[in-house]
Design an enzyme around this catalytic site. Sequence first.
Site, PDB file in Angstrom:
ATOM      1  N   HIS A 132      -5.726  -3.271 -10.337  1.00 32.07           N
ATOM      2  CA  HIS A 132      -4.441  -3.871  -9.983  1.00 32.07           C
ATOM      3  C   HIS A 132      -3.802  -3.157  -8.789  1.00 32.07           C
ATOM      4  O   HIS A 132      -4.112  -2.011  -8.479  1.00 32.07           O
ATOM      5  CB  HIS A 132      -3.490  -3.933 -11.190  1.00 32.07           C
ATOM      6  N   GLU A 161      -1.771  -7.654 -11.925  1.00 35.34           N
ATOM      7  CA  GLU A 161      -2.939  -7.475 -12.773  1.00 35.34           C
ATOM      8  C   GLU A 161      -4.042  -8.472 -12.380  1.00 35.34           C
ATOM      9  O   GLU A 161      -3.771  -9.431 -11.655  1.00 35.34           O
ATOM     10  CB  GLU A 161      -2.540  -7.710 -14.244  1.00 35.34           C
ATOM     11  N   ASN A 163      -7.852  -1.126 -13.677  1.00 30.45           N
ATOM     12  CA  ASN A 163      -8.425  -2.481 -13.690  1.00 30.45           C
ATOM     13  C   ASN A 163      -8.396  -3.127 -12.302  1.00 30.45           C
ATOM     14  O   ASN A 163      -8.619  -4.320 -12.165  1.00 30.45           O
ATOM     15  CB  ASN A 163      -7.657  -3.358 -14.689  1.00 30.45           C
ATOM     16  N   ASP A 214       7.293  -1.647  -7.781  1.00 28.20           N
ATOM     17  CA  ASP A 214       7.239  -2.258  -9.111  1.00 28.20           C
ATOM     18  C   ASP A 214       8.096  -1.458 -10.094  1.00 28.20           C
ATOM     19  O   ASP A 214       8.583  -0.376  -9.773  1.00 28.20           O
ATOM     20  CB  ASP A 214       5.784  -2.373  -9.610  1.00 28.20           C
TER      21      ASP A 214
HETATM   22  P1  PGA Z   1      -2.223   6.285 -11.118  1.00 23.61           P
HETATM   23  O1  PGA Z   1      -1.884   4.728 -11.182  1.00 23.61           O
HETATM   24  O2  PGA Z   1      -1.800   6.740  -9.756  1.00 23.61           O
HETATM   25  O3  PGA Z   1      -1.382   6.917 -12.176  1.00 23.61           O
HETATM   26  O4  PGA Z   1      -3.680   6.419 -11.327  1.00 23.61           O
HETATM   27  C1  PGA Z   1      -2.357   3.892 -10.190  1.00 23.61           C
HETATM   28  C2  PGA Z   1      -1.922   2.467 -10.440  1.00 23.61           C
HETATM   29  O5  PGA Z   1      -1.812   2.051 -11.591  1.00 23.61           O
HETATM   30  O6  PGA Z   1      -1.725   1.741  -9.460  1.00 23.61           O
END
Ligand code: PGA
Length: 241
Positions: A137, A142, A135, A66
């Site tokens: 995702h 999302e 959340n 992404d």
């Molecule tokens: P993080 O993000 O590794 O910074 O906790 C995880 C994500 O958003 O998939």
Amino acid sequence: MNIVIKDSFEDMSRMAAEEFLKIAASISHPLVCLPSGNTPIHFCRFLVDHFENIGAKPDWDFIGLDEWVGVPASVKGSCRYFFDEHLFGPLGIPEERISFFNGMATDLREEQRKAEAVIADHGGLDIVVLGIGANGHLGFNEPGSDVSLKTQVIDLEPVTLKSGESYFSGPRDMPTQGITLGLATLLSAKHLLVIANGAHKTTIVEKMVNGPKTNMLPASLLQDHKACTLYLDDAASGNLR
Ligand code: PGA
């Protein structure tokens, strides 16, 4: 879904990296997809250490998971910057082995088409490693994301923007959209490894593992994947142990 719980963030990252290396070694020129963010820091370091120790380079092809729309690869905080710093640079991966969304592209549909074509030409994704968003995702898919999409451009939730702030150095106007491989692509990966650490992930991990399978919590859709292992440290595992 298999679940592996280790006492520390480092140990669970090492376990995940070892499993990743084992699977990758069993496939000739695997197409791999890895997450950026805070979770994969040790994971990437273990991959780099491994190849430094054996004096070799991986034969993998990389596809970006992404990217923030409107953020160039040269900016610390972009997903591409993370990989240049933590993986591609240290491992000396040539550009021709890397496909990555260009968050600055004027034609994002074309970026989506290119990523879909790379994956189709390869016959699908071999190994995908994912973190879990606050959340639930996956990538930038999302809650509420259409499970049939191979890629998508999506408006990001406030909680995603809030966590994203920590990736950028200094205050900036946060991007509001992301471009991401879609749930249809991620769920059809041949091997999936999911990594999560820290007490701030306990609740979402609990829901991912024991809650209803729903695209309102994209990570819960991994419950049915045939070759998915979730790696947790003690803090993220909550009552699962
Ligand atoms: P993080 O993000 O590794 O910074 O906790 C995880 C994500 O958003 O998939």
